[in-house]
Design a protein around this motif. Structure first.
Motif, PDB file in Angstrom:
ATOM      1  N   ALA A  47       0.852  -1.256   0.124  1.00  5.28           N
ATOM      2  CA  ALA A  47       0.180  -0.123   0.097  1.00  5.28           C
ATOM      3  C   ALA A  47       0.856   1.130  -0.036  1.00  5.28           C
ATOM      4  O   ALA A  47       0.633   2.255  -0.637  1.00  5.28           O
ATOM      5  CB  ALA A  47      -0.845   0.016   1.203  1.00  5.28           C
ATOM      6  N   THR A  48       2.015   1.372   0.526  1.00  3.94           N
ATOM      7  CA  THR A  48       2.963   2.215   0.730  1.00  3.94           C
ATOM      8  C   THR A  48       3.451   2.582  -0.600  1.00  3.94           C
ATOM      9  O   THR A  48       3.542   3.650  -0.894  1.00  3.94           O
ATOM     10  CB  THR A  48       4.034   2.200   2.001  1.00  3.94           C
ATOM     11  N   VAL A  49       4.090   1.536  -1.197  1.00  2.00           N
ATOM     12  CA  VAL A  49       4.764   1.789  -2.464  1.00  2.00           C
ATOM     13  C   VAL A  49       3.655   2.145  -3.275  1.00  2.00           C
ATOM     14  O   VAL A  49       3.774   3.288  -4.392  1.00  2.00           O
ATOM     15  CB  VAL A  49       5.203   0.390  -2.897  1.00  2.00           C
ATOM     16  N   ALA A  83      -9.132  10.386   3.749  1.00  2.00           N
ATOM     17  CA  ALA A  83      -7.992  10.072   4.331  1.00  2.00           C
ATOM     18  C   ALA A  83      -8.482  10.277   5.892  1.00  2.00           C
ATOM     19  O   ALA A  83      -7.560   9.460   6.581  1.00  2.00           O
ATOM     20  CB  ALA A  83      -7.189  11.209   3.999  1.00  2.00           C
ATOM     21  N   ALA A  84      -9.255  11.091   6.365  1.00  2.00           N
ATOM     22  CA  ALA A  84      -9.515  11.317   7.860  1.00  2.00           C
ATOM     23  C   ALA A  84     -10.288  10.120   8.330  1.00  2.00           C
ATOM     24  O   ALA A  84     -10.121   9.600   9.418  1.00  2.00           O
ATOM     25  CB  ALA A  84     -10.358  12.610   7.836  1.00  2.00           C
ATOM     26  N   TRP A  85     -11.013   9.582   7.487  1.00  2.00           N
ATOM     27  CA  TRP A  85     -11.951   8.388   7.856  1.00  2.00           C
ATOM     28  C   TRP A  85     -10.884   7.237   8.180  1.00  2.00           C
ATOM     29  O   TRP A  85     -10.783   6.272   9.211  1.00  2.00           O
ATOM     30  CB  TRP A  85     -12.742   7.685   6.965  1.00  2.00           C
ATOM     31  N   ALA A  86      -9.814   7.170   7.075  1.00  2.00           N
ATOM     32  CA  ALA A  86      -8.696   6.100   7.354  1.00  2.00           C
ATOM     33  C   ALA A  86      -7.868   6.424   8.860  1.00  2.00           C
ATOM     34  O   ALA A  86      -7.827   5.531   9.542  1.00  2.00           O
ATOM     35  CB  ALA A  86      -7.762   6.109   6.210  1.00  2.00           C
ATOM     36  N   ALA A  87      -7.550   7.691   8.896  1.00  2.00           N
ATOM     37  CA  ALA A  87      -6.908   7.907  10.120  1.00  2.00           C
ATOM     38  C   ALA A  87      -7.765   7.966  11.775  1.00  2.00           C
ATOM     39  O   ALA A  87      -7.247   7.529  12.669  1.00  2.00           O
ATOM     40  CB  ALA A  87      -6.213   9.418  10.146  1.00  2.00           C
ATOM     41  N   ASP A  88      -8.842   8.477  11.627  1.00  2.00           N
ATOM     42  CA  ASP A  88      -9.505   8.343  12.867  1.00  2.00           C
ATOM     43  C   ASP A  88     -10.642   7.000  12.945  1.00  2.00           C
ATOM     44  O   ASP A  88     -10.516   6.716  14.084  1.00  2.00           O
ATOM     45  CB  ASP A  88     -10.829   9.703  12.761  1.00  2.00           C
ATOM     46  N   GLY A  89     -11.026   6.426  11.847  1.00  2.00           N
ATOM     47  CA  GLY A  89     -11.875   5.465  12.109  1.00  2.00           C
ATOM     48  C   GLY A  89     -11.005   4.040  12.039  1.00  2.00           C
ATOM     49  O   GLY A  89     -11.210   3.355  13.022  1.00  2.00           O
ATOM     50  N   LEU A  90     -10.501   3.893  10.856  1.00  2.00           N
ATOM     51  CA  LEU A  90      -9.758   2.517  10.639  1.00  2.00           C
ATOM     52  C   LEU A  90      -8.562   2.072  11.562  1.00  2.00           C
ATOM     53  O   LEU A  90      -8.683   1.145  12.105  1.00  2.00           O
ATOM     54  CB  LEU A  90      -9.378   2.357   9.179  1.00  2.00           C
ATOM     55  N   PRO A 279      -7.284  -9.955  11.782  1.00  2.00           N
ATOM     56  CA  PRO A 279      -7.128  -9.844  10.413  1.00  2.00           C
ATOM     57  C   PRO A 279      -7.608  -8.659   9.627  1.00  2.00           C
ATOM     58  O   PRO A 279      -7.146  -8.159   8.495  1.00  2.00           O
ATOM     59  CB  PRO A 279      -7.938 -11.152  10.036  1.00  2.00           C
ATOM     60  N   ILE A 280      -8.803  -7.989  10.179  1.00  2.00           N
ATOM     61  CA  ILE A 280      -9.336  -6.761   9.638  1.00  2.00           C
ATOM     62  C   ILE A 280      -8.463  -5.544   9.978  1.00  2.00           C
ATOM     63  O   ILE A 280      -8.247  -4.816   8.910  1.00  2.00           O
ATOM     64  CB  ILE A 280     -10.695  -6.659  10.204  1.00  2.00           C
ATOM     65  N   SER A 281      -7.951  -5.692  11.130  1.00  2.00           N
ATOM     66  CA  SER A 281      -6.812  -4.662  11.349  1.00  2.00           C
ATOM     67  C   SER A 281      -5.488  -4.743  10.428  1.00  2.00           C
ATOM     68  O   SER A 281      -5.138  -3.645   9.693  1.00  2.00           O
ATOM     69  CB  SER A 281      -6.291  -4.790  12.672  1.00  2.00           C
ATOM     70  N   ALA A 282      -4.988  -5.955  10.405  1.00  2.00           N
ATOM     71  CA  ALA A 282      -3.567  -6.114   9.683  1.00  2.00           C
ATOM     72  C   ALA A 282      -3.717  -6.056   8.326  1.00  2.00           C
ATOM     73  O   ALA A 282      -2.973  -5.767   7.587  1.00  2.00           O
ATOM     74  CB  ALA A 282      -2.881  -7.260  10.145  1.00  2.00           C
ATOM     75  N   GLY A 283      -4.957  -6.537   7.707  1.00  2.00           N
ATOM     76  CA  GLY A 283      -5.106  -6.824   6.279  1.00  2.00           C
ATOM     77  C   GLY A 283      -5.917  -5.750   5.564  1.00  2.00           C
ATOM     78  O   GLY A 283      -5.837  -5.518   4.292  1.00  2.00           O
ATOM     79  N   PHE A 284      -6.846  -4.891   6.154  1.00  2.00           N
ATOM     80  CA  PHE A 284      -7.209  -4.079   5.648  1.00  2.00           C
ATOM     81  C   PHE A 284      -7.310  -2.528   6.466  1.00  2.00           C
ATOM     82  O   PHE A 284      -6.807  -1.734   5.675  1.00  2.00           O
ATOM     83  CB  PHE A 284      -8.713  -4.201   5.917  1.00  2.00           C
ATOM     84  N   ALA A 285      -7.612  -2.323   7.469  1.00  2.00           N
ATOM     85  CA  ALA A 285      -7.250  -0.942   8.411  1.00  2.00           C
ATOM     86  C   ALA A 285      -6.176  -0.211   8.053  1.00  2.00           C
ATOM     87  O   ALA A 285      -5.769   0.698   7.768  1.00  2.00           O
ATOM     88  CB  ALA A 285      -7.864  -1.214   9.794  1.00  2.00           C
ATOM     89  N   PRO A 287      -3.216  -1.086   6.063  1.00  2.00           N
ATOM     90  CA  PRO A 287      -2.886  -0.834   4.725  1.00  2.00           C
ATOM     91  C   PRO A 287      -3.667   0.235   4.141  1.00  2.00           C
ATOM     92  O   PRO A 287      -2.986   1.090   3.501  1.00  2.00           O
ATOM     93  CB  PRO A 287      -3.137  -2.023   3.984  1.00  2.00           C
ATOM     94  N   ILE A 288      -4.954   0.490   4.456  1.00  2.00           N
ATOM     95  CA  ILE A 288      -5.759   1.497   3.873  1.00  2.00           C
ATOM     96  C   ILE A 288      -5.241   2.814   4.452  1.00  2.00           C
ATOM     97  O   ILE A 288      -5.131   3.869   3.594  1.00  2.00           O
ATOM     98  CB  ILE A 288      -7.307   1.256   3.996  1.00  2.00           C
ATOM     99  N   PHE A 289      -4.966   2.820   5.704  1.00  2.00           N
ATOM    100  CA  PHE A 289      -4.470   4.178   6.321  1.00  2.00           C
ATOM    101  C   PHE A 289      -3.131   4.467   5.474  1.00  2.00           C
ATOM    102  O   PHE A 289      -2.795   5.643   5.185  1.00  2.00           O
ATOM    103  CB  PHE A 289      -4.324   3.997   7.564  1.00  2.00           C
ATOM    104  N   ALA A 290      -2.341   3.500   5.362  1.00  2.00           N
ATOM    105  CA  ALA A 290      -1.022   3.862   4.733  1.00  2.00           C
ATOM    106  C   ALA A 290      -1.213   4.398   3.573  1.00  2.00           C
ATOM    107  O   ALA A 290      -0.313   5.068   3.172  1.00  2.00           O
ATOM    108  CB  ALA A 290      -0.206   2.674   4.810  1.00  2.00           C
ATOM    109  N   PHE A 291      -2.232   3.790   2.815  1.00  2.00           N
ATOM    110  CA  PHE A 291      -2.202   4.071   1.339  1.00  2.00           C
ATOM    111  C   PHE A 291      -2.357   5.683   1.365  1.00  2.00           C
ATOM    112  O   PHE A 291      -2.064   6.538   0.405  1.00  2.00           O
ATOM    113  CB  PHE A 291      -3.394   3.437   0.662  1.00  2.00           C
TER     114      PHE A 291
END
Length: 431
Positions: A47-49, A83-90, A279-285, A287-291
């Protein structure tokens, strides 16, 4: 048939060994967590790359537009950008899982032994204090504009660190892996305390009080063993929204909710929730925040020469390993403990370098300190990315040098002459 041995559930009597083996049940549980985090780290890296590539491509405007898309109920002041949903929510999910893990470690894990808890807790504190001091020292040489970001290099990204271990394929002993994970979990707690205390703007007491009441209701239900998702999930969402409205960063809600979940008892609800949400945290939340957080446009940000950038690099690459190693040495110096047989302080320093891979929470603190997308935010994020990369490369070199030695230790740990599925090193002759 009886083997004449018993499973080690606590350290044997005698001289206490730092970074020694704990109990077999705990080692097995931690091993499962580490495998899940390694996969999450690889997704995080991808996701970062992707974010960096897109943000520095001719289509960078599309990336910025996507980050700025707003969604959510405006009447509840939750019409936030993606982006805010990713930082505050995920990331609230990430901190919920971290909170569950931390409580489990100190209530039912090996860290209920105060002697074992002393090392990762002290190392995590040193790994917070030293990077902050290094960061302040560097920013003091400039115009001082980046001083508000003093906490940026204090966090450790365990998923990224384990992804590095997976890529370099080192035979890092189980005790060192457990120490790294535990240090990172304590690190997360310290980070959320820093966010709550130093990066809270405009505290509103009534929503905060409402959040605490909802969290109390959530806690009363889980303490009774109630785990129905249709009941707990809405309560968690309301608690999160109220914390968000209070001015405290919404991710704090995740930790507070986690601390109410019982670890012991007939039903291991903490274990069940952790198994479901990790798995939801490591596999979705994450990486989406990092993106959304890692998409920094490098050109025009001052490069590595900017003071804020250099401060983040120095804090992660020097402050983290020095702080962790010095703190661990102090624990050894002022107690009767000794390093486990076969380990040296170079191993602790190598773990300290892995601790310098401060990514997810570091990016979050940068946004809170300077405002998402600001010049100082971009400079600091470049420093986090560069510092994490340098720390990862140095850790790779050191751990690969020590890898032959680690292989011998791992062979001893994994030996199972009794064919009972339990390594002999975790057993001792029965009395």
């Amino acid at each position: 048939m009886p083997t004449g041995r018993t499973i080690v559930t606590q350290p044997p009597n005698g001289t206490f060994r730092l970074l020694g083996l704990g109990s077999w049940p705990e080692a097995r549980r931690i091993g499962e967590i580490l495998r899940a985090e390694t996969v999450g780290g690889l997704l995080l890296l991808g996701a970062t790359v992707l974010a960096l590539t897109w943000a520095n491509s001719p289509w960078k405007d599309a990336y910025q537009d996507l980050s700025a898309v707003r969604a959510g109920p405006a009447g509840l002041h939750l019409d936030l950008s993606l982006a805010a949903w990713a930082a505050d929510g995920l990331l609230a999910i990430f901190f919920f899982v971290a909170g569950l893990e931390l409580k489990r470690e100190f209530v039912a894990g090996d860290l209920r032994d105060l002697r074992r808890a002393a090392l990762p807790v002290t190392a995590a504190m040193g790994g917070m204090i030293f990077p902050a001091l290094f960061y302040v020292a560097v920013t003091a040489t400039g115009d001082g504009g980046g001083l508000r970001g003093w906490a940026v290099p204090t966090a450790t990204d365990i998923a990224f660190a384990l992804a590095v271990l997976g890529v370099i394929s080192t035979h890092l002993p189980g005790a060192l892996r457990i120490f790294l994970l535990t240090l990172a979990v304590v690190d997360d707690l310290l980070a959320i305390m820093i966010i709550a205390i130093f990066y809270t703007s405009g505290l509103h007491p009534l929503p905060l009080l409402g959040a605490l009441l909802v969290i109390a209701v959530f806690g009363a239900l889980v303490q009774r063993g109630i785990s129905r998702w249709w009941l707990l999930l809405p309560l968690a969402a309301v608690a999160w929204a109220l914390v968000h409205a209070s001015g405290v960063h919404a991710t704090v809600a995740g930790v507070l909710l986690a601390f109410t979940v019982p670890v012991r008892g007939r039903v291991d609800l903490a274990g069940r929730l952790e198994h479901r949400w990790r798995p939801i945290s490591a596999g979705f939340a994450v990486p989406i925040f990092a993106f959304f957080a890692a998409g920094v446009t490098i050109s025009g940000s001052g490069g590595l020469g900017a003071t804020a950038t250099l401060a983040a690099v120095v804090g992660l690459v020097l402050g983290k390993p020095i702080g962790i190693t010095v703190s661990a040495w102090l624990v050894q110096r002022f107690t009767r403990a000794r390093l486990a047989e076969g380990l040296s302080w170079w191993d602790v320093f190598g773990l300290g370098l892995l601790g310098g891979i401060g990514f997810t929470v570091s990016l979050l603190i940068s946004e809170l300190a300077f405002g998402s997308g600001s010049e100082l935010d971009n400079q600091t994020k470049i420093g986090v990315l560069a510092g994490s990369l340098i720390a990862a490369m140095l850790a790779t070199v050191l751990l690969r040098i020590r890898n032959r030695h680690y292989r011998l230790i791992c062979e001893a740990e994994e030996a199972d002459s009794d064919a009972d599925g339990i390594p002999d090193v975790y057993q001792r002759p029965a009395n």
